[in-house]
Design an enzyme around this catalytic site. Structure first.
Site: not given
Lengths: 289, 140
Positions: A86-89
């Site tokens: 994750g952590l990709c908007g």
């Protein structure tokens, strides 16, 4: 009014976060470069492949192959390609949303839907729907062709067995570093119109084929599926890194803003403290007179 | 030799060879075939095997696996899943995978499993071609 120490610790914490997001941004930038290079390398292969497919399919009558056979569509299989992390908007969320919409519209038409998920994000998102037939976690980022081949074979086997009548791919298309869009593509049956749209060469008919065109097609069609799956995976991983890069850039900027406003609060609190102390001293001196 | 043809070997990981050559010999569907300049338009599938090309007196070999090739207008394009030069091949690893494949093949034959057998055969073919290419690379 928060105490001086509280504000100070908070500033420290936010600074650390900013450092991490900054580092992640740089890592994503490096990985993006790698992924883009891979895409670049792959493009020449894919282009030549499409051209050859175009030549071939214009030279023969299509429709004789089980992989191209159009059936009445009862079951649709969707290959969802997302990232593992994750952590990709909102990159993965967009793909999921698109898939959800697709599923809803297909089911409204009375078709059954099954899913094949690539990437941990789609696996965990669709786990509870009970539609996931196959899952492939931890494949992204390796860029191995044989992974794509395994997936393509699985999809084709299911299609040929009649368990699915249509296969579509939903993935994140890499438009530019700033723009990534979810996209949907028809996978099976392979459409000759789409194939020959590449570049029908003028001399198509004059080729010597060894073995016959039909037999070549039988070899090429599975390869073509590999190319399509691999292409989707490359696009997704490039998009993932691009999305993460901008997401982390935003996060770093947000951290800077927070630090700025916290510093204001801190200075205000410090000033208030000093003023209060001064008042005390002045008050004490006055009392002594 | 005045006329040359342009050879391109392209894999999903990018182009491996892109140069002017005199003659190319490749493992086609119906056995090895050679291509010289001014060859008629030709399209064939490629089996796992050894691809050889010559420029002047210099001969180079490549291990190629699965794909097809297209000849037109003095241009020869190979689209293969992998292509390796002799120097890049790990002989020990190829040896090991050859033994492994042979063992698996024997096993599959004993159990009459067709799927595993084709896979083992393909693996064996790859290992053997790798070894051949590695050997020729050393000899020259």
């Amino acid at each position: 009014m928060p105490s001086l120490k509280d504000v100070k610790t908070k500033i420290g914490g936010v600074k650390k976060t900013a450092q991490i997001t900054k580092a992640m941004n740089m890592v994503a930038a490096a990985k993006l470069r790698g992924a883009q290079q891979k895409m670049e390398d792959f493009r020449s292969y894919a282009e030549k492949f499409n051209a050859a497919m175009g030549n071939l399919s214009s030279a023969m009558d299509s429709g004789a192959f089980p992989l191209m056979e159009k059936r009445e569509v009862k079951t649709v299989e969707i290959l969802v390609v997302t990232s593992d992390r994750g952590l990709c908007g909102s990159f993965n969320a967009h793909i999921m949303k698109m898939t959800d919409r697709l599923i809803a519209s297909l089911e409204a038409q009375g078709k059954k839907v099954s899913l094949v998920c690539v990437g941990k994000k789609s696996i965990s998102y669709f786990r509870k729907t009970g539609k996931v037939r196959q899952r492939y976690p931890d494949l992204m980022g390796t860029f191995q062709m044989f992974n794509a081949r395994a997936i393509a074979q699985e999809l084709a086997a299911n299609f040929l067995a009649g368990d699915s009548d249509e296969v579509r791919i939903v993935y994140g298309k890499f438009k530019s570093v700033a723009v990534q869009r979810p996209a949907e593509q028809m996978f099976l049956p392979i459409q000759p119109s789409e194939v020959s749209a590449a570049t029908p060469s003028a001399a198509a008919g004059s080729y010597i084929y060894e073995p016959s065109t039909e037999e070549i097609m039988e070899v090429l069609l599975p390869l073509y599926m590999n190319v399509m799956v691999y292409h989707a995976m490359l696009e997704v991983s490039a998009s993932e890194h691009a999305a993460r890069m901008s997401a982390m850039d935003n996060a770093t900027n947000a951290c800077k803003d927070i630090i700025h406003s916290l510093t204001l609060i801190y200075n205000k609190a410090r000033q208030a403290g000093i003023t209060a102390e001064l008042m005390d001293i002045v008050g004490g001196a006055e009392a002594l007179k | 030799m005045a006329e040359k043809l342009k050879l391109e070997v392209v894999t999903p990981k990018g182009a491996v060879v892109s140069q002017e050559v005199d003659i190319v010999t490749a493992p086609g569907y119906g056995g090895e075939f050679g291509v010289l300049a001014n060859h008629a338009p030709f399209l064939s599938t490629i089996k796992t095997g050894v691809l050889t090309y010559k420029t002047g007196t210099q001969e180079e070999t490549l291990m190629v696996s699965g794909g097809f090739c297209e000849v037109s207008n003095n241009k020869l394009t190979f689209l293969v899943e992998s292509a390796e030069r002799g120097a890049d091949i790990d002989v020990d690893r190829a040896m090991r995978s050859k033994e492994r494949a042979e063992k698996r093949l024997a096993q599959a034959q004993a159990q009459k499993e067709n799927f595993n057998r084709t896979r083992a055969e393909a693996a064996l073919q790859r290992a053997l071609s790798r070894l051949k290419v590695a050997e020729r690379g050393k000899a020259s």
